[in-house]
Design an enzyme around this catalytic site. Structure first.
Site, mmCIF file in Angstrom:
data_model
loop_
_atom_site.group_PDB
_atom_site.id
_atom_site.type_symbol
_atom_site.label_atom_id
_atom_site.label_comp_id
_atom_site.label_asym_id
_atom_site.label_seq_id
_atom_site.Cartn_x
_atom_site.Cartn_y
_atom_site.Cartn_z
ATOM 1 C CG ASP A 31 -53.622 3.446 -23.288
ATOM 2 O OD1 ASP A 31 -54.044 2.536 -24.087
ATOM 3 O OD2 ASP A 31 -52.249 3.431 -22.712
ATOM 4 C CE1 TYR A 64 -48.062 2.200 -19.281
ATOM 5 C CE2 TYR A 64 -49.922 3.224 -19.321
ATOM 6 C CZ TYR A 64 -48.965 2.689 -19.901
ATOM 7 O OH TYR A 64 -48.904 2.603 -21.167
ATOM 8 C CE LYS A 83 -51.659 0.228 -23.190
ATOM 9 N NZ LYS A 83 -51.419 1.376 -22.156
ATOM 10 C CG HIS A 132 -47.964 -3.178 -21.731
ATOM 11 N ND1 HIS A 132 -48.176 -2.675 -20.742
ATOM 12 C CD2 HIS A 132 -47.610 -2.097 -22.656
ATOM 13 C CE1 HIS A 132 -47.690 -1.383 -20.788
ATOM 14 N NE2 HIS A 132 -47.429 -1.078 -22.060
HETATM 15 P P1 NDP Z 1 -46.580 11.517 -25.840
HETATM 16 O O1 NDP Z 1 -46.128 11.175 -27.109
HETATM 17 O O2 NDP Z 1 -48.199 11.520 -25.655
HETATM 18 O O3 NDP Z 1 -46.152 12.815 -25.429
HETATM 19 C C1 NDP Z 1 -46.227 13.326 -24.023
HETATM 20 C C2 NDP Z 1 -45.049 14.173 -23.847
HETATM 21 O O4 NDP Z 1 -45.293 15.484 -24.324
HETATM 22 C C3 NDP Z 1 -44.997 14.846 -22.064
HETATM 23 O O5 NDP Z 1 -43.747 15.087 -21.757
HETATM 24 C C4 NDP Z 1 -45.989 15.960 -22.099
HETATM 25 O O6 NDP Z 1 -45.629 16.786 -21.161
HETATM 26 C C5 NDP Z 1 -45.784 16.519 -23.357
HETATM 27 N N1 NDP Z 1 -46.871 17.327 -24.027
HETATM 28 C C6 NDP Z 1 -48.131 16.861 -23.910
HETATM 29 N N2 NDP Z 1 -49.084 17.496 -24.699
HETATM 30 C C7 NDP Z 1 -48.253 18.656 -25.052
HETATM 31 C C8 NDP Z 1 -48.463 19.837 -25.708
HETATM 32 N N3 NDP Z 1 -49.752 20.006 -26.395
HETATM 33 N N4 NDP Z 1 -47.465 20.729 -25.832
HETATM 34 C C9 NDP Z 1 -46.166 20.415 -25.595
HETATM 35 N N5 NDP Z 1 -45.949 19.098 -24.947
HETATM 36 C C10 NDP Z 1 -46.638 18.540 -24.503
HETATM 37 O O7 NDP Z 1 -46.145 10.494 -24.783
HETATM 38 P P2 NDP Z 1 -46.149 9.019 -24.196
HETATM 39 O O8 NDP Z 1 -45.051 8.264 -24.688
HETATM 40 O O9 NDP Z 1 -46.725 9.139 -22.680
HETATM 41 O O10 NDP Z 1 -47.311 8.314 -25.171
HETATM 42 C C11 NDP Z 1 -48.819 8.307 -24.838
HETATM 43 C C12 NDP Z 1 -49.384 7.512 -24.006
HETATM 44 O O11 NDP Z 1 -49.245 6.149 -25.119
HETATM 45 C C13 NDP Z 1 -48.818 6.927 -22.710
HETATM 46 O O12 NDP Z 1 -49.209 7.739 -21.748
HETATM 47 C C14 NDP Z 1 -49.367 5.627 -22.718
HETATM 48 O O13 NDP Z 1 -50.949 5.464 -22.445
HETATM 49 C C15 NDP Z 1 -49.357 4.987 -24.077
HETATM 50 N N6 NDP Z 1 -48.044 4.201 -24.512
HETATM 51 C C16 NDP Z 1 -48.070 3.054 -24.627
HETATM 52 C C17 NDP Z 1 -47.079 2.188 -24.785
HETATM 53 C C18 NDP Z 1 -47.249 0.784 -24.867
HETATM 54 O O14 NDP Z 1 -46.136 0.092 -24.864
HETATM 55 N N7 NDP Z 1 -48.354 0.306 -25.167
HETATM 56 C C19 NDP Z 1 -45.750 2.686 -24.775
HETATM 57 C C20 NDP Z 1 -45.674 4.222 -24.480
HETATM 58 C C21 NDP Z 1 -46.688 4.906 -24.463
HETATM 59 P P3 NDP Z 1 -46.556 17.294 -19.809
HETATM 60 O O15 NDP Z 1 -47.124 15.987 -19.248
HETATM 61 O O16 NDP Z 1 -45.759 17.946 -18.985
HETATM 62 O O17 NDP Z 1 -47.600 18.125 -20.514
#
Ligand code: NDP
Length: 284
Positions: free
Chosen positions: A53, A58, A83, A113
């Site tokens: 995604d 981005y 998006k 988006h």
């Molecule tokens: P998530 O809810 O996926 O959480 C990501 C965070 O959790 C990061 O800090 C990551 O750190 C940490 N993390 C990931 N896996 C683990 C684990 N197993 N244990 C502990 N910590 C963990 O975050 P997002 O807000 O990025 O949402 C995911 C995706 O959704 C985005 O990347 C994007 O593609 C989409 N999105 C879409 C939006 C929209 O407007 N359409 C808005 C927001 C997000 P680390 O990387 O250090 O592991």
């Protein structure tokens, strides 16, 4: 809850247009273009993810495309979402630009988006992108029920997906129900609460009881209901951990306990504070 149709292996959701959206994808918001994105996507594809995604906003579509190409996987085996950035004017032209950056001749899903300057002006351009074969499916993101209905009322090609912030802590129950009634698949972004609630004590207890991690429990809660999730991580061990969610089942009691973590009151709203009303150029 209306019907949820999954593919035979239970790992993908059937969309209204017949396309299949894998329940697990890697999100790459806030992942730097270049090495960081290429490596995260490469690991994800090595570890069995078949869904990435990204978004025009981005800035990492090129890196996603490079990692996909380097993987050697057949194009048909990986589901790519991007998006349309609604700060731009023309979804059809921007889709072409995305395809050039990704190095692809089509994406699998192209989403508006967010509903900046209203929910409908961009839809004819989204439909043109679909008609020209730039996107196999089209949909929206961050749309409330009324915004979704405005699009549905005028659409020739109806949106297949509404990607919104969704997790036990953001259990937008009324929005989920409204999407289901309209045959729009709700896809959960920030399924790990962008990390914010991973330390919750109640969540930790459920995780311990199931001998799983809090992240796996949050993701399982969604996929157990057929809701696609797109967790983000740039760490290989977490990308792997987040994929291990199809080999256990949460009990009804645990599902209910997780439902109880909701902080939105089961809202029909897609987001509490629409960032695009304050920061026109903000990117999520
Ligand atoms: P998530 O809810 O996926 O959480 C990501 C965070 O959790 C990061 O800090 C990551 O750190 C940490 N993390 C990931 N896996 C683990 C684990 N197993 N244990 C502990 N910590 C963990 O975050 P997002 O807000 O990025 O949402 C995911 C995706 O959704 C985005 O990347 C994007 O593609 C989409 N999105 C879409 C939006 C929209 O407007 N359409 C808005 C927001 C997000 P680390 O990387 O250090 O592991």
């Amino acid at each position: 809850m209306a019907d949820v149709t999954l593919t035979a292996d239970g790992h993908a959701r059937l969309l209204r247009d017949g396309n299949e959206l894998p329940l697990l994808g890697l999100g790459v918001w806030q992942v730097h273009p270049g090495q960081e994105t290429e490596t995260a996507v490469r690991w994800a594809l090595e570890l069995g993810y078949r869904h990435i995604d990204t978004a025009q906003g981005y800035g990492n579509e090129e890196s996603v495309g490079k990692a996909l190409l380097d993987s050697g996987l057949p194009r048909d085996e990986v589901f790519i979402t991007t998006k349309f950035h609604p700060g731009s004017k023309d979804p059809e032209a921007e889709a072409e630009h995305s395809l050039r950056r990704l190095g692809l001749d089509r994406v699998d899903l192209y989403l508006v988006h967010w509903p900046q300057d209203g929910p409908t002006w961009m839809w004819p351009g989204m439909e043109r992108a679909h008609e020209r074969g730039f996107a196999r499916s089209i949909g929206v993101s961050n749309f409330d029920v009324a915004e979704l209905d405005a699009v549905l009322a005028q659409a020739g090609v109806q949106p297949a997906v509404n990607q919104v912030q969704f997790s036990p802590f953001k259990h937008r129950r009324a929005l989920l129900e409204a999407c289901a009634q309209r045959q729009v698949v709700l896809e959960a972004y920030s399924p790990l609460t962008t990390g914010g609630n991973l330390g919750d004590e109640r969540l930790a207890q459920i995780a311990e009881r199931n001998e799983r991690t809090p992240a796996q429990v949050l993701l399982r809660w969604a996929v157990q209901r057929g809701i696609p999730v797109i967790p983000k991580s740039t760490r290989r061990e977490r990308i792997e951990e987040n994929a291990q969610i199809f080999d256990f089942t949460l009990s009804d009691a645990d599902m209910e306990a997780l439902d109880g973590l909701d902080e939105t009151g089961g809202t029909a709203h897609a987001i509490e504070r629409p960032w695009w009303r304050r920061w026109i150029r903000a990117v999520r």
